[in-house]
Design an enzyme around this catalytic site. Structure first.
Site, PDB file in Angstrom:
ATOM      1  N   ARG A 105       1.266  -1.250  -0.028  1.00 38.73           N
ATOM      2  CA  ARG A 105      -0.275  -0.195  -0.143  1.00 38.73           C
ATOM      3  C   ARG A 105       1.108   0.980   0.050  1.00 38.73           C
ATOM      4  NH1 ARG A 105      -5.234   1.170   3.770  1.00 38.73           N
ATOM      5  NH2 ARG A 105      -3.801   0.773   5.639  1.00 38.73           N
ATOM      6  N   THR A 109      -0.791   7.601  -1.118  1.00 36.81           N
ATOM      7  CA  THR A 109      -2.179   7.631  -1.781  1.00 36.81           C
ATOM      8  C   THR A 109      -2.935   6.265  -1.451  1.00 36.81           C
ATOM      9  OG1 THR A 109      -1.013   5.597  -3.528  1.00 36.81           O
ATOM     10  CG2 THR A 109      -1.122   7.991  -3.504  1.00 36.81           C
ATOM     11  N   ASP A 201      -3.705  -9.888  12.761  1.00 35.38           N
ATOM     12  CA  ASP A 201      -3.504 -10.318  11.636  1.00 35.38           C
ATOM     13  C   ASP A 201      -3.043 -11.525  11.234  1.00 35.38           C
ATOM     14  OD1 ASP A 201      -0.770  -7.855   9.104  1.00 35.38           O
ATOM     15  OD2 ASP A 201      -0.626  -9.886   9.384  1.00 35.38           O
ATOM     16  N   ASP A 204       1.341 -12.417   9.972  1.00 34.96           N
ATOM     17  CA  ASP A 204       1.996 -12.658  11.018  1.00 34.96           C
ATOM     18  C   ASP A 204       1.475 -13.199  12.125  1.00 34.96           C
ATOM     19  OD1 ASP A 204       3.215 -10.038  11.252  1.00 34.96           O
ATOM     20  OD2 ASP A 204       1.873  -8.626  12.507  1.00 34.96           O
TER      21      ASP A 204
HETATM   22  N1  URA Z   1      -6.019  -8.183   7.245  1.00 30.66           N
HETATM   23  C1  URA Z   1      -5.370  -9.334   7.872  1.00 30.66           C
HETATM   24  O1  URA Z   1      -4.022  -9.383   8.348  1.00 30.66           O
HETATM   25  N2  URA Z   1      -6.323  -9.241   9.301  1.00 30.66           N
HETATM   26  C2  URA Z   1      -7.380  -8.477   8.858  1.00 30.66           C
HETATM   27  O2  URA Z   1      -8.361  -8.069   9.873  1.00 30.66           O
HETATM   28  C3  URA Z   1      -7.665  -7.824   8.007  1.00 30.66           C
HETATM   29  C4  URA Z   1      -6.504  -7.868   6.854  1.00 30.66           C
END
Ligand code: URA
Length: 210
Positions: A105, A109, A201, A204
């Site tokens: 990302r 922008t 995430d 992660d």
């Molecule tokens: N990406 C992720 O890993 N977790 C989320 O909750 C949203 C996007």
């Protein structure tokens, strides 16, 4: 596949998803559960593949036996979390061709920018299944599918573990022809675009990073 969104409510999928959501679940267990759940989701997303028949000899007689029709499937993983789903799907469909799309990302922008793209040939002749565990804002999924369509793919399905209503709406607007299969349609996105209740995430949690 005619529905735009399919939520797989199978008890095994829902049980495994609950274990994955739990923040006490270790990285190792998370990865193992993801592999198991991706097999079950792959089963669902391939339910309506076109079939033909082939004449074979069983030990007892000749028969016209069902077999998949058409070119081998293409699987496209959106880096990096897509790779967690990819492993299980590839186990079920080992002959599939595999592509990768990497997007980041842009901090100014906030738009997705491509940094890697390697896709199988003849996408126009293949069913292409795009995998990414989290359909959150939908920005990266929409951008990845834009790219895949630009390379010729016409028959595309999107496989994720969790979807937010915002991401589903964005996909429906940008790519109404791409059916989505998921284990859950969650409540919403939070202010940081995380899915709620979600599982945190995904990258992660599967790779043990922070
Ligand atoms: N990406 C992720 O890993 N977790 C989320 O909750 C949203 C996007």
């Amino acid at each position: 596949m005619t529905d735009h969104l399919t939520v797989v409510n199978h008890p095994l999928v829902q049980h495994k998803l609950t274990l994955m959501r739990d923040k006490k679940t270790s990285t190792n267990s998370f990865r193992q559960l993801l592999r198991e759940i991706s097999l079950l989701l792959a089963y669902e997303i391939t339910r309506e593949l076109e079939m033909t028949t082939r004449t074979i000899q069983t030990p007892l007689c000749e028969m016209e036996a069902p077999i998949l029709e058409g070119k081998k499937l293409a699987l496209v993983s959106i880096l990096r979390a897509g790779n967690g789903l990819l492993d299980g799907v590839l186990e079920l469909i080992p002959a599939a061709r595999v592509g990768f799309v990497g997007l980041y990302r842009d901090p100014e922008t906030l738009q997705p920018v491509e940094y890697y793209c390697k896709l199988p040939a003849n996408l126009d002749e293949r069913l292409t299944i795009v995998v990414d565990p989290m359909l959150a804002t939908g920005n990266s999924s929409v951008a990845a599918i834009d790219l895949i369509k630009a390379k010729g793919a016409k028959n595309i399905r999107f496989l994720c573990l969790l979807a937010a209503p915002e991401g589903v709406a964005r996909m429906r607007e940008a790519h109404p022809d791409v059916p989505i299969v998921t284990a859950s349609l969650d409540e919403k996105l939070d202010d940081h675009a995380y899915i709620v209740p979600g599982l945190g995430d995904a990258g992660d949690r599967m790779f043990g990073t922070k």
